[in-house]
Design an enzyme around this catalytic site. Sequence first.
Site: not given
Length: 144
Positions: A51, A53
Amino acid sequence: MADFRMFMNDIVTTARKDLTDAGYTELTTPEDVDSTLKNSGTTLVMINSVCGCAGGIARPAAAHSLHYDKRPDQLVTVFAGQDKEATERARQYFTGFPPSSPSFAFLKDGEIVTMIERHDIEGHEPMEVVNRLQTLFDEHCKEV
């Protein structure tokens, strides 16, 4: 399709290296997880992922949080979506918390204390996550 797989392999390799270079030990099997998370003392588990993030916030926070006077006894990582069985076993230790990646689980003597979940990471600055981790270290860890 082969180009995409090569691209993803590069991302995964880099994501793993970010954490092992910072001092985290990879747990890639359920047996690794059990033998490590059952230990006494404090353990920080970084649930890694591909991901955005994870790459932009969680992995840098995982590394920078260690530049501190107090740290967990064990620093480990499982990779969601890659080492699926190890990640599933680790999540069995995180009672009361839904699956979340990236995230951090903080354990003491094999029991979950708390987690910093994806919603605590996504949309936040890396230093905010570092501060949350270091607050946990202050509360539960010994000086190194």
